[in-house]
Design a protein around this motif. Structure first.
Motif, mmCIF file in Angstrom:
data_model
loop_
_atom_site.group_PDB
_atom_site.id
_atom_site.type_symbol
_atom_site.label_atom_id
_atom_site.label_comp_id
_atom_site.label_asym_id
_atom_site.label_seq_id
_atom_site.Cartn_x
_atom_site.Cartn_y
_atom_site.Cartn_z
ATOM 1 N N ARG A 29 34.360 41.615 33.475
ATOM 2 C CA ARG A 29 34.232 40.967 34.790
ATOM 3 C C ARG A 29 34.311 39.472 34.831
ATOM 4 N NH1 ARG A 29 30.620 44.166 37.957
ATOM 5 N NH2 ARG A 29 31.047 46.509 37.627
ATOM 6 N N ARG A 30 34.752 38.817 36.011
ATOM 7 C CA ARG A 30 34.681 37.588 36.070
ATOM 8 C C ARG A 30 33.009 36.786 36.265
ATOM 9 N NH1 ARG A 30 36.066 35.584 40.585
ATOM 10 N NH2 ARG A 30 36.118 37.646 41.501
ATOM 11 N N GLN B 55 34.517 34.402 32.081
ATOM 12 C CA GLN B 55 34.273 35.812 32.305
ATOM 13 C C GLN B 55 33.141 36.497 31.319
ATOM 14 O OE1 GLN B 55 38.512 36.851 31.052
ATOM 15 N NE2 GLN B 55 38.669 37.741 33.017
ATOM 16 N N GLU C 94 31.914 36.669 39.743
ATOM 17 C CA GLU C 94 31.603 37.822 40.349
ATOM 18 C C GLU C 94 30.132 38.397 40.150
ATOM 19 O OE1 GLU C 94 33.102 42.637 40.576
ATOM 20 O OE2 GLU C 94 34.434 40.800 39.396
ATOM 21 N N VAL C 95 30.228 38.444 38.705
ATOM 22 C CA VAL C 95 28.829 39.050 38.359
ATOM 23 C C VAL C 95 27.663 38.071 38.770
ATOM 24 C CG1 VAL C 95 27.467 39.199 36.208
ATOM 25 C CG2 VAL C 95 29.947 39.866 36.293
ATOM 26 N N GLU D 51 32.533 46.551 30.275
ATOM 27 C CA GLU D 51 33.920 46.204 30.719
ATOM 28 C C GLU D 51 33.824 44.634 30.811
ATOM 29 O OE1 GLU D 51 34.049 47.030 34.941
ATOM 30 O OE2 GLU D 51 31.835 48.054 34.858
#
Length: 403
Positions: free
Chosen positions: A171-172, A200, A175-176, A169
């Motif tokens: 993800r930003r 991303q 965030e990760v 997937e």
């Protein structure tokens, strides 16, 4: 001269006759580990069968078998390797000799699965080594770079066969970046790819699942569009940042499930160069941040993404993982582009973070650096001299580091 003996007798004759010998695996190394102007041996044709221990926790396998062949044979017996990397043409002995690894906070490199080796020395004689028999030779041979003799058989730890579900997937990155270490504890395997000009990431997890058939796809990605974008970046390098951000705006969301040996590896047909360093897991994400800042600041034309993985600690003398759990950061560059300048710019960042390179990926370590980075380096060299006093299994690259 390239030779492919069919049995140990033929191999022994080759070894006795040659002034120097190197063994080639699948040629997956980016460093000249197997380079030789004299004799190069392939073990692909060597006879051998799989022998399973009565307790089914270990097997003895021909050292020249590819991981693909080995894992297929294990699967027929209801067994598997506990972990693999993302390619499987590598030979069993070659993968162990270079510290090849997959990902997983609780899982070490393939070298940690070694339980014993049958080795041929420079005179063509064979002997066995394991933790109780020739223990120093065994400890060095676990990550040998092919310098301690020719492995003809390997005893390797195995586990009951298992299945995996793969999820991919988008993800930003922020965030990760914040949650990666926490999420790594929740998944058996977790890794991501980060294009240096994008904010991303492509996040991939592997977790155990119920038994199921092998998937139709043998890859975790579709390469056709990526290849077109890479070629466009070669033609117009200034477009690389825009191309990466545009690609990451497209949809992601894929996955497969099936037997573990079918899910771990993925077909890779796009040629690239690679540098990989391991540093303590606690500084891995900061190091990746610094590398991305460097590339953006200097507008380096790096087309491939970074790959970020975690690997468990081990106690192998020359393993990059022997100082604690590590973050493995792989820096790639498309083969049609210059890789030397970007790698030269990035290597000091890896080194400043306490990084140690994957032995089969691009690096510029010299003898002094090896000695500084590895407390067991001199003992390793001493065992090498005892095992191969004539230096038959060295080449110029390895002689400069360990001769």
């Amino acid at each position: 001269m390239l030779v492919a003996p069919r049995d140990e007798a033929e191999l022994a004759a080759v070894v006795r006759a040659a002034p120097r010998v190197r063994v080639a695996g699948a040629g997956h190394s980016f460093m000249p580990l197997c380079a030789s102007d004299e004799c190069i041996v392939s073990l692909e044709r060597m006879e051998g069968t799989l022998h399973i221990a009565p307790d089914r926790t270990n097997v003895r396998a021909p050292a020249g078998w590819s991981l693909k062949r080995l894992t297929a044979a294990l699967w027929e017996e209801g067994l598997a390797l506990a972990n693999q990397g993302d390619v499987n043409p590598q030979s069993l002995a070659g993968a162990m000799a270079t510290g090849t690894h997959g990902t997983g906070v609780a899982l070490g490199s393939l070298s940690t699965f070694a339980r014993g080796f049958r080795l041929m020395d420079g005179e063509g004689a064979t002997r066995w080594c394991d933790a109780g028999t020739n223990p120093d030779l065994f400890e060095a041979q676990r990550l040998s770079l092919g310098m301690f003799g020719i492995a003809t058989e390997v005893e390797v730890a195995v586990v009951p066969a298992f299945h995996l579900v793969e999820r991919i997937e988008k993800r930003r990155w922020a965030e990760v970046r914040e949650r990666f270490m926490e999420e790594a504890q929740r998944h058996r395997h977790l890794e991501f790819w980060l294009f240096p000009y994008s904010d991303q990431v492509i996040l991939k997890t592997l977790d155990p699942c119920d038994p199921c058939d092998a998937p139709a796809s043998t890859s975790d990605m579709e390469e056709a569009m990526f290849r077109r974008l890479l070629d466009l970046g070669v033609a117009v390098p200034r477009l690389i940042p825009w191309l990466q951000r545009g690609m990451m705006r497209t949809g992601f969301g894929a996955g497969r499930r099936g037997p573990a040996p079918a899910i771990f590896p993925s077909d890779r047909t796009i040629r690239f160069e690679e540098m990989e360093y391991e540093m303590h897991a606690a500084v891995g994400l900061d190091t990746l941040d610094e590398l991305v800042r460097l590339i953006r600041r200097d507008r380096l034309p790096v087309s491939f993404p970074f790959e970020f993985r975690l690997v468990a600690a081990d106690n192998i003398w020359m393993s990059p993982m022997n100082a604690g759990p590590v973050a493995a950061i792989s820096m790639h560059q498309y083969a049609r582009q210059d890789w030397r300048a970007p790698f030269a710019a990035a290597e000091p960042v890896f080194r400043t973070a306490g990084g140690r390179p994957h032995w089969a990926k691009r690096h510029t370590l010299d003898r002094d650096a090896v000695t500084r980075l590895y407390p067991m380096a001199e003992r390793y060299r001493a065992v090498r001299r005892a095992a191969d006093p004539a230096g038959k299994f060295l080449n110029p690259h390895l002689e400069a580091l360990f001769g």
